[in-house]
Design a protein around this motif. Structure first.
Motif, PDB file in Angstrom:
ATOM      1  N   SER A 184      11.703   1.345  11.191  1.00 38.27           N
ATOM      2  CA  SER A 184      12.658   1.104  10.115  1.00 38.27           C
ATOM      3  C   SER A 184      12.001   1.510   8.803  1.00 38.27           C
ATOM      4  O   SER A 184      10.793   1.567   8.694  1.00 38.27           O
ATOM      5  CB  SER A 184      13.047  -0.374  10.089  1.00 38.27           C
ATOM      6  OG  SER A 184      11.899  -1.158   9.956  1.00 38.27           O
ATOM      7  N   LEU A 209      21.077   0.121  12.582  1.00 39.84           N
ATOM      8  CA  LEU A 209      20.194  -1.029  12.476  1.00 39.84           C
ATOM      9  C   LEU A 209      20.971  -2.311  12.684  1.00 39.84           C
ATOM     10  O   LEU A 209      22.114  -2.441  12.269  1.00 39.84           O
ATOM     11  CB  LEU A 209      19.513  -1.039  11.109  1.00 39.84           C
ATOM     12  CG  LEU A 209      18.663   0.191  10.776  1.00 39.84           C
ATOM     13  CD1 LEU A 209      18.072   0.054   9.382  1.00 39.84           C
ATOM     14  CD2 LEU A 209      17.572   0.398  11.798  1.00 39.84           C
ATOM     15  N   GLN A 249      15.680  -2.434  16.241  1.00 36.81           N
ATOM     16  CA  GLN A 249      15.329  -2.339  14.832  1.00 36.81           C
ATOM     17  C   GLN A 249      16.312  -3.171  14.024  1.00 36.81           C
ATOM     18  O   GLN A 249      17.473  -3.298  14.378  1.00 36.81           O
ATOM     19  CB  GLN A 249      15.357  -0.884  14.355  1.00 36.81           C
ATOM     20  CG  GLN A 249      14.351  -0.002  15.091  1.00 36.81           C
ATOM     21  CD  GLN A 249      14.231   1.363  14.462  1.00 36.81           C
ATOM     22  OE1 GLN A 249      14.145   1.477  13.249  1.00 36.81           O
ATOM     23  NE2 GLN A 249      14.234   2.387  15.280  1.00 36.81           N
ATOM     24  N   ALA A 251      17.907  -4.250  10.149  1.00 33.18           N
ATOM     25  CA  ALA A 251      18.135  -3.910   8.750  1.00 33.18           C
ATOM     26  C   ALA A 251      17.598  -5.035   7.872  1.00 33.18           C
ATOM     27  O   ALA A 251      17.520  -6.190   8.282  1.00 33.18           O
ATOM     28  CB  ALA A 251      19.627  -3.702   8.495  1.00 33.18           C
TER      29      ALA A 251
END
Length: 633
Positions: A184, A209, A249, A251
């Protein structure tokens, strides 16, 4: 002696038909480099076998780390150092209380078997039955997740560490699963994001994400995985559904949600956070069916002067005499700075070893007088070797003796999202000096991976290089069975997997979930009850009572008074609304040429907390209406 870089460097993974084999060659070459660096040096006096702690030592150590030392010693401690045991116990949920009860039962039973009288019986502490012990942790923010439908539990695999005799050949074992290598985007702040131009082309789009919503809910991780252990599915497991490549992943959570990073809390709140986090981690792993057997730390000689082999606390204490408030040792910062300035685009950085003789000479020069050391003579390969040597030679490992076995136990967790949550709890438990150095190291390693097109160091390669430095292998002798060689491979891959998770999800590691901060608030509130009772007579006086009623009216109306003792505007009354953010307040006290101002939440049910500029103040006000608001740099 190590071979020259030209003879030890491997082909870039993009040109090699088998990148997995190249990654394992990287690991064994690093192990060989470590062994050759020790040749000719004075052998360290340390035990080869780490003996397990007995039951009394194990449970006593666990209870003291949970802030319950008075239950073990029988004598009260200073409230400035540790809160009363009652304050800690009052914050626990049903699952957490069951963990403490089990530990106390085991501790007292072991004492009885040794004909020693326990200090306090568990029945004196937990007088209520289990069914009546409802969850006691208040939630300042509503829960963001709902209970998911059930699903079958995936099998749990535990990778164990054993002493082996020889390293296996690569032809004998070929890895089947190659872990993902995408990251990320890095963050300039703890929860911020960077512009798209700063991200590599191989990073996934933001739309792919997943939100880390589990940070915002008010229920502990251990409560959420109860269904997971019973064969159902918890809501966090559902985050993995829909991943075609197995990559997870997250955010960045918007700072307006009010999440707190470990650096934003004062030392007293961090200490109390550690008590709750310690209990929660044990409860969480127990709920997932994973156990970690703690062992006595290896005896390792410590040095009082120099750079290498000196405890981090001693290095920081000496450096802070010249640079107050320093968080990372100067030598470690210098090495990272050299590598970031000149090494990120160098092929094989961290992987290609330098001259062992030159490395030893540089080490002696730094130990002799680091203040007068000429850093301009350091080459990239030398800086990389010294960086790994610094981490490897720490008398207390960077991940600490206390938690190393627990880090390895995380590999036994079947769900990656639960592995991340366990690593987050472990990171919050690290001592401040170790946490700050680990944070700086992970930030640098992520930068190395972002430049992998130039330096040919993928995430998996970086993790393989750092694995034997953070998780020291224990290889002795020259004979080994096929089974032990396989276990040695599992140890190598397991350590690299943990480092990979920490690099990719490092922004989450230092973020405090809402439920933990909520329990810290409740612990502070319980500890403050005694002081409130002592001052009750003063509050009943006319003038004080009148001022208190005035304060209640202001708080009820959503009005706060911000204090700025270092400014011309000493204080200011401000009416809050749903959109009022911290930066709206600090901007009123800033002037040209003045340093950036920060707003702190002080008192009430927190000791001191620094607020993010985008944090919504009304949420903080509702969670702690009795706090003071302080402006300072």
């Amino acid at each position: 002696m190590l071979s020259s870089p030209s003879t030890t460097s491997t082909l870039p993974s993009s040109l090699n038909p088998n990148p997995r084999r190249v990654a394992m060659e990287t690991y064994w070459r690093e192990v060989q480099s470590i062994e050759e660096e020790k040749d000719g040096d004075e052998e360290e006096e340390e035990e080869e076998e780490r003996k397990s702690m007995d039951e009394v030592e194990l449970e006593e150590s666990w209870l003291m780390e949970a802030g319950l030392s008075s239950l073990v010693t029988g004598s009260p401690t200073s409230e400035a150092i540790r809160p009363p045991a009652e304050a800690v116990l009052s914050t626990l949920t049903r699952q957490q209380a069951a963990t403490v009860r089990k530990r106390l039962d085991n501790y007292n039973e072991t004492l009885r078997k040794r004909n020693r009288q326990p200090i306090r019986d568990v029945r004196d502490i937990f007088s209520e039955p289990d069914d009546d012990s409802a969850e006691q942790c208040p939630s300042p923010l509503p829960s963001r997740a709902e209970s998911p439908p059930s699903r079958s539990q995936s099998p749990i695999k535990t990778i164990r560490r054993h002493s082996t005799r020889v390293r296996p050949t690569l032809a004998m074992f070929v890895l089947e699963d190659h872990l993902p290598e995408q990251l990320s985007p890095p963050a300039n702040t703890d929860l911020g994001t960077v512009p798209p131009s700063a991200c590599p082309s191989h990073s996934p789009p933001v739309s792919q994400l997943k939100p880390a919503s589990w940070l915002l809910r008010g229920t502990p991780y251990s409560e959420g995985v109860a269904e997971h252990r019973r064969g159902g599915a918890c809501w966090d497991c559902l985050l993995l559904q829909g991943d075609k490549n197995g990559e997870l992943q997250f955010a960045a959570v918007p700072p307006s949600q009010g999440l707190t990073c470990a650096d934003d809390l004062c030392s007293r709140d961090l200490r109390r956070l550690g008590f709750i986090t310690h209990i929660e981690l044990s409860t969480f792993l127990l709920a997932l069916g994973v156990q970690s057997k703690r062992t006595r730390p290896l005896w390792k000689r410590t040095r009082d002067s120099g750079v290498f082999g000196v405890p981090l606390t001693s290095l920081l204490e000496n450096d802070r005499k010249k640079i107050p408030g320093l968080k990372v040792p100067v030598v470690f910062q210098k090495l990272l700075c050299i590598l970031e300035q000149t090494g990120l685009h160098t092929e094989g950085i961290l992987r290609v070893p330098g001259s062992a003789a030159r490395l030893k000479q540089l080490r002696r020069d730094l130990d002799r007088c680091s203040a007068a050391f000429d850093w301009s003579t350091i080459r990239q390969v030398d800086a990389a070797g010294l960086l790994k040597l610094f981490v490897r030679e720490l008398p207390i490992p960077l991940l600490t003796h206390t938690h190393l076995s627990t880090y390895r136990a995380v590999l036994g967790v079947s769900s990656e999202v639960h592995q991340i949550q366990a690593l987050q709890l472990l990171s919050l438990l690290l001592p401040e000096a170790h946490r700050q150095v680990l944070k700086a190291l992970l930030v640098f390693l992520r930068k190395v991976v972002f430049h992998q097109e130039q330096n040919r160091m993928s995430l998996w390669n970086v993790s393989m290089v750092m694995a034997p430095n953070l998780f020291a292998p224990n290889f002795h002798g020259n004979k080994s069975s096929i089974a032990k060689q396989q276990e040695e491979m599992e140890e190598a891959v397991g350590g690299a997997k943990l480092i990979q998770l920490m690099i990719r999800h490092q922004d989450l590691l230092w973020t405090i979930p809402n439920f933990l901060l909520s329990q810290v608030r409740q612990m502070n509130q319980a500890s403050n009850q005694r002081n409130l009772i002592r001052t009750k007579s003063h509050l009943l006086k006319g003038r004080t009572h009148k001022n208190n009623r005035s304060q209640i009216t202001e708080l009820w109306d959503g009005i706060i008074r911000v204090h700025a003792p270092l400014h011309a505007k000493v204080s200011m009354a401000i009416q809050l609304d749903e959109q009022t953010a911290v930066r709206d307040i600090t901007s009123r006290f800033e002037s040209d040429g003045s340093p950036a101002q920060r707003l702190y939440e002080v008192g009430g049910n927190i000791c001191e907390r620094r607020l993010h500029p985008d944090c919504r103040l009304l949420d903080v006000y509702r969670a702690n209406p009795r706090c003071d608001w302080l402006i300072k740099p």
